[in-house]
Design a protein around this motif. Sequence first.
Motif, PDB file in Angstrom:
ATOM      1  N   THR A 109     -12.149   3.220  -0.345  1.00  0.00           N
ATOM      2  CA  THR A 109     -13.138   4.174  -0.864  1.00  0.00           C
ATOM      3  C   THR A 109     -13.933   3.554  -2.009  1.00  0.00           C
ATOM      4  O   THR A 109     -14.561   4.266  -2.785  1.00  0.00           O
ATOM      5  N   ALA A 110     -13.901   2.226  -2.127  1.00  0.00           N
ATOM      6  CA  ALA A 110     -14.479   1.572  -3.297  1.00  0.00           C
ATOM      7  C   ALA A 110     -16.000   1.528  -3.281  1.00  0.00           C
ATOM      8  O   ALA A 110     -16.627   1.486  -4.338  1.00  0.00           O
ATOM      9  N   GLY A 113     -18.422  11.980  -2.408  1.00  0.00           N
ATOM     10  CA  GLY A 113     -17.614  12.904  -1.638  1.00  0.00           C
ATOM     11  C   GLY A 113     -16.337  12.312  -1.076  1.00  0.00           C
ATOM     12  O   GLY A 113     -15.683  12.925  -0.240  1.00  0.00           O
ATOM     13  N   HIS A 114     -15.952  11.126  -1.547  1.00  0.00           N
ATOM     14  CA  HIS A 114     -14.732  10.494  -1.047  1.00  0.00           C
ATOM     15  C   HIS A 114     -13.500  11.369  -1.276  1.00  0.00           C
ATOM     16  O   HIS A 114     -12.608  11.433  -0.424  1.00  0.00           O
ATOM     17  N   ALA A 115     -13.449  12.028  -2.419  1.00  0.00           N
ATOM     18  CA  ALA A 115     -12.255  12.811  -2.768  1.00  0.00           C
ATOM     19  C   ALA A 115     -12.009  13.926  -1.758  1.00  0.00           C
ATOM     20  O   ALA A 115     -10.861  14.208  -1.397  1.00  0.00           O
ATOM     21  N   ARG A 164     -10.872   4.965  -7.524  1.00  0.00           N
ATOM     22  CA  ARG A 164      -9.741   5.718  -8.056  1.00  0.00           C
ATOM     23  C   ARG A 164      -9.212   6.711  -7.026  1.00  0.00           C
ATOM     24  O   ARG A 164      -8.018   6.983  -6.967  1.00  0.00           O
ATOM     25  N   VAL A 165     -10.117   7.262  -6.226  1.00  0.00           N
ATOM     26  CA  VAL A 165      -9.701   8.199  -5.176  1.00  0.00           C
ATOM     27  C   VAL A 165      -8.759   7.511  -4.196  1.00  0.00           C
ATOM     28  O   VAL A 165      -7.685   8.013  -3.872  1.00  0.00           O
ATOM     29  N   GLY A 166      -9.158   6.333  -3.713  1.00  0.00           N
ATOM     30  CA  GLY A 166      -8.336   5.610  -2.758  1.00  0.00           C
ATOM     31  C   GLY A 166      -7.024   5.142  -3.339  1.00  0.00           C
ATOM     32  O   GLY A 166      -5.967   5.234  -2.694  1.00  0.00           O
ATOM     33  N   LEU A 167      -7.072   4.647  -4.563  1.00  0.00           N
ATOM     34  CA  LEU A 167      -5.844   4.155  -5.200  1.00  0.00           C
ATOM     35  C   LEU A 167      -4.871   5.290  -5.494  1.00  0.00           C
ATOM     36  O   LEU A 167      -3.659   5.134  -5.317  1.00  0.00           O
ATOM     37  N   SER A 168      -5.393   6.422  -5.910  1.00  0.00           N
ATOM     38  CA  SER A 168      -4.517   7.571  -6.163  1.00  0.00           C
ATOM     39  C   SER A 168      -3.840   8.032  -4.880  1.00  0.00           C
ATOM     40  O   SER A 168      -2.650   8.349  -4.862  1.00  0.00           O
TER      41      SER A 168
END
Length: 232
Positions: free
Chosen positions: A8-9, A36-38, A75-79
């Motif tokens: 999602t980077a 809107g990735h989240a 941060r979305v992807g890593l979380s």
Amino acid sequence: MLILAIDTALDACAAGVLDTDAGRLLAHESLPMKRGHAEALMPLIARVIESADIAFAALDRIAATTGPGSFTGLRVGLSAARGIALAANKPAVGVTTLMAYAAPVVGENREWPVISVIDARHDHVYFQVVSGDGSMLVQPHVAPLEEALAASRFGAPHLVGNAAKLLADRWPAHAPPPVAVDPQAAPDIAWVAWLAAAVSPDTALPRPYYLRAPDARPAGDLLLKTSKQAAS
């Protein structure tokens, strides 16, 4: 090994499940998006896991791109990766976007250098240069576009990344021209997964890979700056 890879980077929301024993992705999905990735990621991961016909507990490793890229997006992807890894009691690893861009080109065993380049805005780019065998020629960093053009000294390169065309359009006239220009909006999720299979969870940590500080400043810093200005 079964690996869930997440990206999602940059300008995509992507996930895929790689079966290293079978040598292929069991399932994958990628949606182009700048924001809107989240909201999109967890439903997308659920669809990919369902399509792969496996349970989260069957995964051996969870991977996510660490950047450089959008501070919010990565941060979305890593979380998500860390959360899934914690719930499944499996290791999580991180893969840089620059290396994920370079990996398929290096995998072709060509002789030319590979320049991975990402738009950092304001006429700056994130970039790295590797040789045809993957050895590092220029370490990842953020720099003015003109500095990235100095990589022409390594010879005719393969340019890849969302700023590949930007770099190609400014390529020095006296230098050997790029052998290929591949302006991908985001890395191939399959290569994110393959890189994740090759790294060690002890060293490839799933945390943001920042090459510069965020544009946004904490509210406290802004308040302190405002107070100083008012006092003067």
